[in-house]
Write a protein that holds these residues in place. Sequence first.
Motif, mmCIF file in Angstrom:
data_model
loop_
_atom_site.group_PDB
_atom_site.id
_atom_site.type_symbol
_atom_site.label_atom_id
_atom_site.label_comp_id
_atom_site.label_asym_id
_atom_site.label_seq_id
_atom_site.Cartn_x
_atom_site.Cartn_y
_atom_site.Cartn_z
ATOM 1 N N UNK A 1 12.975 3.232 1.257
ATOM 2 C CA UNK A 1 13.037 2.930 -0.184
ATOM 3 C C UNK A 1 12.319 4.035 -0.964
ATOM 4 N N UNK A 2 11.125 4.413 -0.502
ATOM 5 C CA UNK A 2 10.320 5.411 -1.229
ATOM 6 C C UNK A 2 11.066 6.746 -1.337
ATOM 7 N N UNK A 3 11.698 7.191 -0.242
ATOM 8 C CA UNK A 3 12.374 8.500 -0.312
ATOM 9 C C UNK A 3 13.699 8.425 -1.075
ATOM 10 N N UNK B 1 0.819 -1.225 0.000
ATOM 11 C CA UNK B 1 0.000 0.000 0.000
ATOM 12 C C UNK B 1 0.854 1.277 0.000
ATOM 13 N N UNK B 2 2.008 1.231 0.640
ATOM 14 C CA UNK B 2 2.876 2.427 0.653
ATOM 15 C C UNK B 2 3.499 2.662 -0.718
ATOM 16 N N UNK B 3 3.915 1.572 -1.381
ATOM 17 C CA UNK B 3 4.476 1.720 -2.736
ATOM 18 C C UNK B 3 3.404 2.283 -3.674
ATOM 19 N N UNK C 1 5.810 1.411 -9.225
ATOM 20 C CA UNK C 1 5.312 0.160 -9.805
ATOM 21 C C UNK C 1 6.278 -0.966 -9.436
ATOM 22 N N UNK C 2 5.728 -2.172 -9.267
ATOM 23 C CA UNK C 2 6.575 -3.292 -8.818
ATOM 24 C C UNK C 2 6.338 -4.528 -9.664
ATOM 25 N N UNK C 3 7.396 -5.317 -9.789
ATOM 26 C CA UNK C 3 7.249 -6.669 -10.326
ATOM 27 C C UNK C 3 7.625 -7.598 -9.168
ATOM 28 N N UNK C 4 6.663 -8.399 -8.712
ATOM 29 C CA UNK C 4 6.881 -9.193 -7.498
ATOM 30 C C UNK C 4 7.080 -10.667 -7.841
ATOM 31 N N UNK C 5 8.151 -11.246 -7.285
ATOM 32 C CA UNK C 5 8.401 -12.684 -7.470
ATOM 33 C C UNK C 5 8.445 -13.332 -6.091
#
Length: 559
Positions: A272-274, A166-168, A174-178
């Motif tokens: 990570x976000x900042x 939710x924070x991302x 955008x993410x690619x999740x494995x």
Amino acid sequence: MEKQPRLLASQLLLKNSLFEVSLNRVLLTWKEIATKKKRVSGGIHHPFKVGTSHGVSVSEILAVRELDVDSETKDDGRWQKMPQKSTEAYPYAFTVSYVERAWQHRWRCSDVTFHCLEGALCQQWVQTIREQLTALTSRPKHLLVYINPYGGKQQGERIYEQKVAPLFTLASISTHVIVTEHANHARDHLRTEAELKKYDGVVCVGGDGMFSEMVHGLVSRTQRDNGVDQNSPEEKLVPCTLRIGIIPAGSTDCICYATVGINDPVTSALHIIVGDAQPMDVCSVHHNNTFLRYSVSLLGYGFYGDVLADSERKRWMGPARYDFSGFKTFLTHHYYEGTVSFLPATDILGTPRDKTRCRAGSRCFICQHNGQLYSEDAPEICETDTDVSDSEYKGGWRVIRGKFLAINAASMSCACPRSPKGLSPAAHLADGTTDLILVRKCSRFNFLRHLLRHTSKYDQFDMNFVEVHRVRRFRFTPRYCQSDSELDLRENGKRLFSQICRDHPACSCSPAYSSWNCDGEILPHAAIEVGVHCQLIKLFARGIEEQPVFEDLPNPCVV
Ligand SMILES: Nc1ncnc2c1ncn2[C@@H]1O[C@H](COP(=O)(O)OP(=O)(O)OP(=O)(O)O)[C@@H](O)[C@H]1O
Ligand SMILES: CCCCCCCCCCCCC/C=C/[C@@H](O)[C@H](CO)NC(=O)CCCCC
Ligand SMILES: [Ca+2]
């Protein structure tokens, strides 16, 4: 500090009070303006300002969004709450989400909502803040995320979905999740398959073992792409460009704890976000000119090797396995004979006995200074003689032979929830050195005192059987040579009591070899050669912030 030109300034409503809100390139500030009249001496009345001024650094704003004020007050046609008179008069609103500092280095996402008189003004605020955020080029937009569903208490997927994703989304990442399917899945994917050009960083959800997979994948990929041979111990490795983020969900979470100050998934997601960046040293480990592994935290022979070897057979116990195996290993009290040779880092600032700590990473003066030295002047490697006395110097190298309960190399403090100051409290994250700690054979009682000092304010190095050296390279050779058949036995997991006990059949003394614990992985050889590669990788972190600056103050910081 240089005064920044104002980009915007308006009187806006916040929780039914009027605030002077102002934005420049570095700060968003708001200060309450009172509308009541105040009686002052002489009977004159005039408006006065109340409250303190609040400020948030633009670099710590996570997102801004326009609010649909109407939908706040209604839900399925039923009124939820009566609108306040003042917000009715200010029908447009926007919310700023920002980093708030909580207790013990934790960060939280906080919201402040400002109401405006006009829609155009509201849009102008949203647009201007968004432009400021877009100008922050260090922030990641696309991330590749690997989740270990079996790390720590097996909560990796839940932690990511509930606390991090939710924070991302809020920060438009955008993410690619494995979700990994087996051990080394993430390492091999990174090393061979991943389309790294598409991403601004890689993230692992798990513990130190998952982080180690990321390091091995990224470092190997970078060397291969640059034609560097990892098998040569003297080779200067090429630094990785992509940053690595750690969402802690493991058993020890030492790397996360020592680079952020806490093992908390929300805090790490916000770093990570900042777009924080913390350089970090990496040790390469070789045996007979063959590359074995990389290490970023602990290389431990003797006590920590034995704890790990025993605890690996008890993975089903979860994080408690380390306490169980730690206690058992302490009782066995084995010592190991061998020769340690090392190249002291003589030209640097700082020693392992310093009272100062590596703080706020890339701004740490010692890391900056020593990192600069390293890049200008990589040290020469000199050969040592094998026939040496207990302690001597050979061509810049120092050689120490003895019986050791533990040989530990800490490239960073190794602070973790078990030991908040770590194995080497004054070690630096990015100074190009590792702290070599030699714990010689001593009584159980003294060894217990040494171990307990890792959890108290007392100095664990201030004991006559402990010595610590800040080094650039080191080698270890066990007293007795390991034959291939002995290595096979080790690999089969059997305990090896070899030559030393065959030489003394009546005694029940220590086995000839321990294992090296390399960031939580067992190495297949006891004889190793280690070199530190200064600032080879970068993390989405900033190092541990000095506490009093923010924690004595209410949040957001009062300016
Ligand atoms: N899908 C998977 N199945 C089995 N093992 C995995 C899988 N994905 C990763 N692993 C391995 O699990 C090991 C442990 O993972 P991780 O580091 O996340 O947790 P941990 O060991 O509990 O924590 P710590 O390393 O902090 O002590 C890692 O060495 C990793 O290689
Ligand atoms: C009798 C009381 C004794 C109290 C002693 C406490 C001392 C704790 C020091 C902890 C040092 C941790 C170093 C980190 C090593 C990690 O790379 C590794 C991978 O996660 N963890 C372990 O090997 C797990 C190692 C766990 C060791 C206990
Ligand atoms: Ca270091």
